[in-house]
Enzyme design. Structure first.
Site, short mmCIF file in Angstrom:
data_model
loop_
_atom_site.label_atom_id
_atom_site.label_comp_id
_atom_site.label_asym_id
_atom_site.label_seq_id
_atom_site.Cartn_x
_atom_site.Cartn_y
_atom_site.Cartn_z
N PHE A 111 -75.52 3.83 -22.20
CA PHE A 111 -76.28 3.31 -23.33
C PHE A 111 -75.37 2.79 -24.44
O PHE A 111 -75.78 1.93 -25.24
CB PHE A 111 -77.24 4.39 -23.87
CG PHE A 111 -76.64 5.33 -24.88
CD1 PHE A 111 -76.77 5.10 -26.24
CD2 PHE A 111 -75.97 6.49 -24.47
CE1 PHE A 111 -76.24 5.98 -27.17
CE2 PHE A 111 -75.45 7.37 -25.39
CZ PHE A 111 -75.57 7.12 -26.75
N LYS A 112 -74.13 3.26 -24.49
CA LYS A 112 -73.22 2.82 -25.54
C LYS A 112 -72.96 1.31 -25.48
O LYS A 112 -72.59 0.70 -26.49
CB LYS A 112 -71.88 3.57 -25.42
CG LYS A 112 -71.98 5.09 -25.38
CD LYS A 112 -72.38 5.69 -26.70
CE LYS A 112 -72.51 7.19 -26.64
NZ LYS A 112 -71.25 7.90 -26.49
N ASP A 113 -73.13 0.70 -24.30
CA ASP A 113 -72.90 -0.74 -24.18
C ASP A 113 -73.78 -1.55 -25.11
O ASP A 113 -73.37 -2.61 -25.59
CB ASP A 113 -73.14 -1.21 -22.75
CG ASP A 113 -72.06 -0.77 -21.77
OD1 ASP A 113 -70.89 -0.75 -22.16
OD2 ASP A 113 -72.41 -0.45 -20.62
N THR A 144 -68.43 6.65 -24.74
CA THR A 144 -68.06 5.83 -25.89
C THR A 144 -66.76 5.07 -25.63
O THR A 144 -66.64 3.88 -25.93
CB THR A 144 -67.90 6.69 -27.15
OG1 THR A 144 -69.17 7.22 -27.52
CG2 THR A 144 -67.34 5.90 -28.31
#
Length: 477
Positions: A111-113, A144
């Site tokens: 999800f960090k993308d 991250t």
């Protein structure tokens, strides 16, 4: 839009804030007051694609970036060629009142993308305008680091010094980071846990002279640019879930979100979206066995653990015992009273805990926040049961979110679970749950075979200073 530090100092523009990362007084940048989104504006966003929605939402915070420039940044960040689906963030039904928000379609399968791709483009834009450079100093518990590095790899004005804890990430996570060979990427493996890495980052980032001399910045969730970009998918997923709702009933249609939580940045973005006017009923903070946040939201006692008591779990990206972004929430909880917040941190240093039991009822009543803990056996059982009923395979962190969500489902209120990563990144847990290892495509299998490069380092700020001083980028005349 005005920005201040949670420690009380006035800050500059959005561009200034994202370039600085941690404020010079050691606090985190917070916007104030938050922009408000009414039902008419929300409805006007319904037919936007993800890049267009990102432009609309982030423009409420980035009013020093021209709209055309911001739109170009968002188009580059959310180019469908970088993601495995043109939707960027697909939303799908899991049954039993649950909806999965697919946040792991980007280049590092996490999800960090979503935020990192934006921040990489935004930082490059700002540095090009100022003819500057930035050395990203960050800590990662798993995803991250790779997301940040993939967002800036090969860029001439940006470099990364990424600290990761030895032996605390999955094989896949390590390969994603340590196999990168670009000269602007520095992977520093620390003898310790994530919180040790995070403390090193805070110490150097709070050293104003060193930070200025070596152009230090941040891309983890202490950087408000990350928070602003994460707000977007709360609005996006609400819009997708309400597409099927009668137009007359949409304005106040509430949903809840279950958010797997380590450093609290993802939940904080939901808190900001709710404060802006998005109809969110509950924000469910889902923790693993390192359940400091669960204890806090249930009791009002915040008691961080030391490195020796931070457990290595099967959802390693959440193995965090000192959540940096809790400071931003506490700033709101205390009515933006920076002096009182400083007093809390003094109490924490003296007593080892902070007592906010008198404020605890407000967590749900005012902010809609509840919490829960998931164990290893919980996540294994959830991965198995969800796959058997839906053929959807969850990673262990998302399984934590599903596990904790079940206790907070309410009739007529969709429960949206934010996905953390693709299950292929955690094959051992999937194998335990299903009796087989998840398949990965050829590109990722090849990545696991690539040579890895890392710099070993003790949890020593002086050694970190020396390494950065030798390898940092410096502005060209």
């Amino acid at each position: 839009m005005q920005y201040t530090s949670t420690r009380g100092h006035a800050l500059g523009s959005y561009t200034d804030v994202i370039l600085e990362g941690l404020a010079s007084d050691g606090g985190l940048a917070v916007p104030g007051p938050l922009p408000q989104v009414d039902s008419a504006l929300l409805e006007s966003w319904r037919d936007l694609n993800f890049a267009e929605l990102a432009t609309a939402v982030i423009s409420l915070f980035a009013n020093d970036i021209a709209e055309d420039d911001l739109a170009r940044i968002c188009r580059a960040a959310y180019d469908p060629a970088k993601f495995s689906t043109s939707e960027i963030v697909p939303v799908s039904d899991l049954g039993n009142g649950l909806t999965l928000v697919g946040l792991s379609e980007g280049p590092t399968l996490a999800f960090k993308d979503i935020a990192m791709q934006f921040l990489g483009e935004a930082l490059d834009f700002a540095l090009e305008k100022s003819n500057g450079v930035l050395n990203i100093l960050g800590a990662t518990s798993g995803d991250t680091g790779s997301a940040a590095e993939y967002a800036i790899r090969g860029r001439e004005r940006l470099s990364a010094f990424m600290l990761s804890p030895r032996g605390r990430m999955s094989e896949f996570q390590r390969a994603q980071m340590y196999s990168l060979q670009e000269p602007n990427i520095h992977n520093l493996v620390v003898d310790g846990v994530f919180d040790d890495c995070q403390e090193l980052v805070k110490e150097l980032s709070s050293d104003a002279a060193f930070k200025q001399a070596h152009n230090l910045g941040a891309m983890n969730s202490i950087n408000f640019g990350r928070i602003s970009a994460q707000i977007v998918y709360y609005f996006w997923s609400w819009l997708r879930v309400t597409d099927a709702v009668d137009a007359h009933d949409r304005a106040d249609f509430e949903v809840s979100f279950s958010v797997p939580s380590g450093n609290f940045g993802n939940v904080l973005s939901g808190h900001y979206a709710r404060t802006m006017g998005l109809p969110i009923r509950k924000l469910v903070v889902a923790t693993n066995e390192n359940n400091v946040l669960d204890e806090f939201f249930r009791t009002g006692i915040y008691r961080p653990r030391n490195a020796a008591n931070t457990l290595a779990t099967s959802s390693p990206s959440m193995d965090v015992s000192k959540a940096s972004n809790l400071e931003r929430f506490l700033f709101d909880l205390l009515g933006s009273d920076a002096e009182r917040l400083r007093g809390l941190w003094q109490q924490l240093g003296a007593d080892g805990f902070v007592d906010l039991t008198t404020e605890q009822p407000r967590f749900l009543e005012e902010f809609g926040i509840v919490s829960g803990t998931s164990t290893h056996q919980d996540r294994v059982n959830t991965i198995r049961s969800v796959f058997e009923s839906t053929q959807v395979l969850l990673d262990p962190h998302t399984a934590d979110g599903v596990t904790v969500a079940h206790a907070h489902i309410e009739p007529g209120i969709p429960m949206l679970v934010l996905e953390t990563a693709k299950p292929a990144k955690f094959p051992d847990v999937i194998a335990e749950a299903l009796g087989r290892i998840p398949t990965t495509d050829e590109a990722y299998r090849e990545m696991l075979e690539l040579p890895q490069h890392q710099i070993d380092m003790p949890a020593d700020p002086n050694e970190l200073r020396a390494y950065i001083a030798e390898h940092a980028l410096h502005a060209r005349s």
